[in-house]
Design a protein around this motif. Structure first.
Motif, short mmCIF file in Angstrom:
data_model
loop_
_atom_site.label_atom_id
_atom_site.label_comp_id
_atom_site.label_asym_id
_atom_site.label_seq_id
_atom_site.Cartn_x
_atom_site.Cartn_y
_atom_site.Cartn_z
N LEU A 141 0.80 -1.21 0.01
CA LEU A 141 0.03 -0.05 0.03
C LEU A 141 0.78 1.13 0.02
N LYS A 142 2.12 1.24 0.74
CA LYS A 142 2.98 2.40 0.74
C LYS A 142 3.35 2.72 -0.61
N GLN A 146 2.12 2.26 -3.26
CA GLN A 146 0.64 2.67 -4.10
C GLN A 146 0.44 4.05 -3.57
N VAL A 177 -0.38 4.84 -0.40
CA VAL A 177 -1.33 5.10 0.72
C VAL A 177 -0.67 4.97 2.07
N THR A 195 -0.38 4.20 5.92
CA THR A 195 -0.76 3.35 6.79
C THR A 195 -0.40 3.75 8.40
N LEU A 254 -5.46 -5.12 -1.84
CA LEU A 254 -4.94 -3.68 -2.26
C LEU A 254 -6.41 -2.93 -2.69
N LEU A 311 -8.41 -2.11 0.61
CA LEU A 311 -7.71 -1.27 1.59
C LEU A 311 -7.01 -0.02 1.00
N GLY A 312 -7.05 -0.05 -0.52
CA GLY A 312 -6.39 1.02 -1.20
C GLY A 312 -7.13 2.13 -1.89
N LEU A 345 -4.92 5.28 5.30
CA LEU A 345 -5.37 3.58 5.75
C LEU A 345 -5.19 3.95 7.45
#
Length: 393
Positions: free
Chosen positions: A68-69, A71, A73, A75, A225, A228-229, A234
């Motif tokens: 996610l990082k 991408q 996003v 957290t 992903l 949550l993305g 997040l």
């Protein structure tokens, strides 16, 4: 005048006696200490726990947080309800790892904060009664085995992910504003429902797609992903038993007041008690004869033993005692050695020689156990008669 030390007596404790008495307790303590050290070593590494985005353990979720990082996003981990509700917003996905751990008051506060936020709320394996508050109208309908499953829906994110490890809690949603995927027996295990503020709530029946050791299997990474993305931020909410908001507007039971881990502590205490009981049980030493302070008549001792036999229904022991005593008294009358008095091949022929022809004393002296108390009394009478007959012959 010089002082003299008392000589040790036979009852004085010697180092060997002390070691014999304490070795069982020391062994139990060693086992408990070794177990405590092992548990401490297992939990003293850098792992944070299951579903923790900081954990590199196989059941942690650091891998999905790293994806996610990449991408874009961010957290953030929170452990209190105040932090979780404050972070709710249209550009935030709020992931609640254990919604069933929250009290009803916490769930209502969380629902009030996320219902009109416009963001996304992801609930991991929620069941009743948390569904009644956090996702009204949706019911939990049992659970299913987690294994690779097809999307079975028209939701674009699920179809792009393809097969994924799905299962766990199944959900029934009569509302038309829901989209369920990865069904088991007609009921979805991943369900998305729209909220009033143009946000949505995702129910994930099992957390397996978020585990580090399963993220590279099937389409788990893609599905995680997509779930949550969808927002820029997040917020990963790990509910804690130490959160003071758990006492707001509710009552805590007696077990809620006991520190975490009390079950393991109780089990260890029970194990220690069992080990101590086993250690003390084997400390029974040899029998020691003791002179009675008063004289007891033989008849009273006989009657006392007879009552004990009768109370225990020990007719076999009583019959053996009667027969053994008769054989012991008959042996010197017949010239049989005391060591051979209880051998039927030696004693029975000697007794038969003193009796009329046709009489066989074998069953009387070495026979089976009487069937009832009446038979036992009859056996005692017959043994007395046999002994009198041998004496007068």
């Amino acid at each position: 005048m010089t002082a003299t030390t008392a000589a040790p007596t036979s009852t004085s404790a010697t180092p060997r006696h002390l070691w014999t008495r304490t070795r069982g307790l020391l062994l139990a303590l060693a086992v408990l200490i070794a177990g405590a050290i092992t548990l401490a070593a297992m939990h003293s590494d850098t792992r944070h726990g299951s579903l923790d985005p900081r954990s590199a353990d196989e059941y942690g979720s650091r891998a999905v947080a790293q994806l996610l990082k990449e991408q874009g996003v961010s957290t953030r981990v929170v452990t209190t309800l105040d932090e979780a509700t404050a972070a709710a917003g249209p550009d935030t996905t709020l992931l609640i790892t254990v919604p069933d751990l929250l009290t009803e008051g916490q769930q209502r506060r969380l629902r009030a904060a996320t219902a009109d936020s416009g963001g996304r709320t992801v609930l991991i394996a929620p069941e009743s009664p948390s569904l009644d508050v956090l996702a009204p109208g949706i019911r939990a309908e049992g659970s299913a085995t987690v294994k690779p499953r097809d999307p079975g829906c028209t939701e674009p994110a699920a179809n792009r992910a393809g097969r994924a490890d799905a299962g766990g809690v199944r959900y029934a949603a009569p509302d038309e504003n829901t989209d369920g995927c990865y069904p088991v027996n007609g009921l979805p295990t991943v369900l998305t429902t729209s909220a009033r503020g143009e946000g949505d709530t995702v129910l994930l029946g099992a957390p397996d797609i978020l585990f580090n050791h399963r993220l590279d299997e099937e389409g788990n990474a893609s599905l995680a992903l997509h779930l949550l993305g969808t927002r820029q931020h997040l917020v990963w909410y790990l509910p804690s038993l130490g959160d003071t908001s758990a006492t707001d507007g509710g009552h805590r039971s007696f077990f809620d007041l006991i520190p975490a881990g009390w079950r393991w502590a109780t089990l260890q205490l029970a194990l220690a008690a069992v080990l101590a009981a086993l250690w003390r049980a084997r400390r029974l030493g040899p029998l020691v004869t003791e002179h009675l302070p008063v004289a007891i008549r033989a008849s009273e001792a006989t009657e006392g033993r007879a009552r004990l036999y009768r109370k225990a229904h020990a007719r076999d022991r009583a019959a053996d005692t009667l027969r053994a005593a008769t054989r012991t008294r008959l042996a010197p009358l017949l010239g049989v050695a005391a060591s051979a008095a209880h051998h039927p091949e030696v004693l029975v022929p000697a007794v038969s020689a003193r009796l009329p022809a046709g009489r066989d004393p074998l069953s009387l002296l070495f026979g089976p156990t009487p069937a009832d108390d009446t038979a036992l009394v009859r056996l005692a009478d017959e043994l007395d008669a046999l002994e009198r007959e041998v004496r007068t012959s």
